[in-house]
Design a protein around this motif. Structure first.
Motif, short mmCIF file in Angstrom:
data_model
loop_
_atom_site.label_atom_id
_atom_site.label_comp_id
_atom_site.label_asym_id
_atom_site.label_seq_id
_atom_site.Cartn_x
_atom_site.Cartn_y
_atom_site.Cartn_z
N SER A 68 62.66 54.05 55.80
CA SER A 68 63.96 54.14 55.17
C SER A 68 64.02 53.15 54.02
CB SER A 68 65.07 53.90 56.20
OG SER A 68 66.34 54.15 55.67
N GLY A 69 65.24 52.84 53.56
CA GLY A 69 65.38 51.93 52.43
C GLY A 69 66.71 51.22 52.47
N GLY A 70 67.27 51.05 51.29
CA GLY A 70 66.88 51.56 49.97
C GLY A 70 66.42 53.01 49.98
N GLU A 71 65.55 53.30 49.03
CA GLU A 71 64.96 54.63 48.90
C GLU A 71 63.45 54.49 49.00
OE1 GLU A 71 63.83 58.10 48.83
OE2 GLU A 71 66.01 57.99 48.58
N PHE A 72 62.91 54.93 50.13
CA PHE A 72 61.48 54.79 50.39
C PHE A 72 60.63 55.49 49.34
CE2 PHE A 72 57.66 56.57 52.55
CZ PHE A 72 56.98 55.38 52.74
N LEU A 73 61.10 56.61 48.82
CA LEU A 73 60.29 57.41 47.89
C LEU A 73 60.35 56.91 46.45
CD1 LEU A 73 60.92 61.03 49.21
CD2 LEU A 73 59.06 59.45 49.74
N ILE A 74 60.96 55.77 46.21
CA ILE A 74 61.04 55.23 44.85
C ILE A 74 59.67 54.73 44.38
CG2 ILE A 74 61.57 52.82 45.36
CD1 ILE A 74 63.75 52.95 43.20
N ASP A 75 58.78 54.40 45.31
CA ASP A 75 57.44 53.91 44.96
C ASP A 75 56.57 55.04 44.43
OD1 ASP A 75 57.16 51.03 45.49
OD2 ASP A 75 57.77 51.56 47.52
N LYS A 76 55.43 54.66 43.85
CA LYS A 76 54.48 55.65 43.34
C LYS A 76 53.96 56.50 44.49
CE LYS A 76 52.83 52.78 39.50
NZ LYS A 76 51.65 52.09 38.90
N ILE A 77 53.82 57.80 44.23
CA ILE A 77 53.40 58.71 45.28
C ILE A 77 52.00 58.38 45.76
CG2 ILE A 77 52.47 60.45 43.70
CD1 ILE A 77 54.32 60.99 47.08
N GLU A 78 51.16 57.81 44.89
CA GLU A 78 49.82 57.41 45.32
C GLU A 78 49.89 56.31 46.38
OE1 GLU A 78 49.71 59.18 41.30
OE2 GLU A 78 50.86 57.51 42.16
N ASP A 79 50.79 55.34 46.17
CA ASP A 79 50.94 54.24 47.13
C ASP A 79 51.53 54.74 48.44
OD1 ASP A 79 49.93 52.52 45.22
OD2 ASP A 79 51.91 51.89 44.52
N ILE A 80 52.51 55.63 48.34
CA ILE A 80 53.13 56.20 49.54
C ILE A 80 52.10 56.99 50.34
CG2 ILE A 80 54.86 57.84 50.37
CD1 ILE A 80 56.53 57.08 47.88
N THR A 81 51.27 57.76 49.64
CA THR A 81 50.25 58.56 50.30
C THR A 81 49.26 57.69 51.07
OG1 THR A 81 50.41 60.31 48.63
CG2 THR A 81 48.38 60.22 49.92
N VAL A 82 48.77 56.64 50.42
CA VAL A 82 47.82 55.73 51.08
C VAL A 82 48.45 55.11 52.33
CG1 VAL A 82 46.58 53.54 50.84
CG2 VAL A 82 46.50 55.23 49.00
N LEU A 83 49.69 54.68 52.20
CA LEU A 83 50.39 54.06 53.33
C LEU A 83 50.49 55.02 54.50
CD1 LEU A 83 52.28 51.67 54.42
CD2 LEU A 83 54.15 53.12 53.62
N LEU A 84 50.97 56.23 54.25
CA LEU A 84 51.20 57.17 55.35
C LEU A 84 49.89 57.67 55.95
CD1 LEU A 84 54.23 59.26 54.02
CD2 LEU A 84 54.22 57.24 55.49
N GLU A 85 48.86 57.82 55.13
CA GLU A 85 47.56 58.20 55.67
C GLU A 85 47.02 57.13 56.62
OE1 GLU A 85 45.71 61.03 52.11
OE2 GLU A 85 45.25 58.87 52.15
N GLN A 86 47.21 55.87 56.25
CA GLN A 86 46.75 54.78 57.10
C GLN A 86 47.56 54.73 58.40
OE1 GLN A 86 44.07 53.12 56.75
NE2 GLN A 86 44.35 51.63 58.42
#
Length: 217
Positions: free
Chosen positions: A72-90
């Motif tokens: 959640s946030g704030g707005e979790f999706l405000i970050d770069k999609i590349e960074d979000i992808t790496v985080l969620l994959e891990q």
């Protein structure tokens, strides 16, 4: 990516699940009426914070205590999609439970990416106003009072497309929800409910809709 210094255990945000609530400190484009997190998380970002490595370590050691993680946030999706992808994959690689993302819906292409790449099990999206019947020029004050932003046709299009994306996803862990802001008439919430039901019928979806009572701080 930075996160609030305390990971929160909750039994309410996801029905029938024990959830780890993780707040992003990346900010938010909105300043919604009565937002509980704005002052502490957005306007005055804490100096102490947790990193993604802290999150990974926590899940490796204590992930068995939860069956879901909610970002959640704030707005979790405000970050770069590349960074979000790496985080969620891990997170997926070290945690066997469900992954939920909450969002206001501005970042429709990011929502689609998470769903297409199967990085989330559910999206919780807020429909704060009946966007479909509001005009960004004539109703600008309503957007400002409730969401704290200057609206545009493109913004409304993005928000409505995000609603459709979540309804089409139709996961048992998806939600569309609205806060019953006390400064709005009941007709606003009737419009939102009717719109959601129409879209659910159109897409033959069972995504639940929740009208949550406004919580005074």
């Amino acid at each position: 990516m930075k996160f609030y210094n305390r990971f929160i255990r909750t039994f309410q945000d996801l029905p029938d699940h024990t959830t780890l609530l993780v707040h992003s400190l990346s900010g938010c484009l909105l300043h919604c009426y009565g937002c509980h997190n704005y002052d502490e998380i957005i306007a005055n970002t804490p100096r102490q914070y947790k990193t993604k490595e802290d999150l990974y370590n926590y899940l490796e050691k204590s992930g068995f205590l939860f069956d879901a993680v909610m970002f959640s946030g704030g707005e979790f999706l405000i970050d770069k999609i590349e960074d979000i992808t790496v985080l969620l994959e891990q997170v997926q690689s070290i945690f066997n439970g469900k992954i939920i993302v909450t969002t206001c819906g501005i970042y429709n292409t990011k929502i689609k990416h998470l769903i297409e790449k199967e990085l989330v099990d559910g999206i919780h999206i807020d429909m704060k106003l009946p966007y479909h019947v509001l005009d960004p020029k004539e109703d600008q004050k309503i957007f400002q009072d409730i969401m704290g932003i200057k609206a545009s046709h493109q913004l409304i299009e993005n928000l409505l497309e995000s609603i459709d994306t979540v309804i089409q996803h139709n996961s048992p862990l998806d939600q569309v929800r609205t806060v019953k802001y006390p400064i709005l008439a009941d007709t606003f919430f009737d419009e939102i409910r009717d719109y959601i039901e129409q879209r659910k019928s159109y897409f033959q979806s069972d995504v639940p809709y929740y009208l949550n009572q406004f919580q005074y701080v």
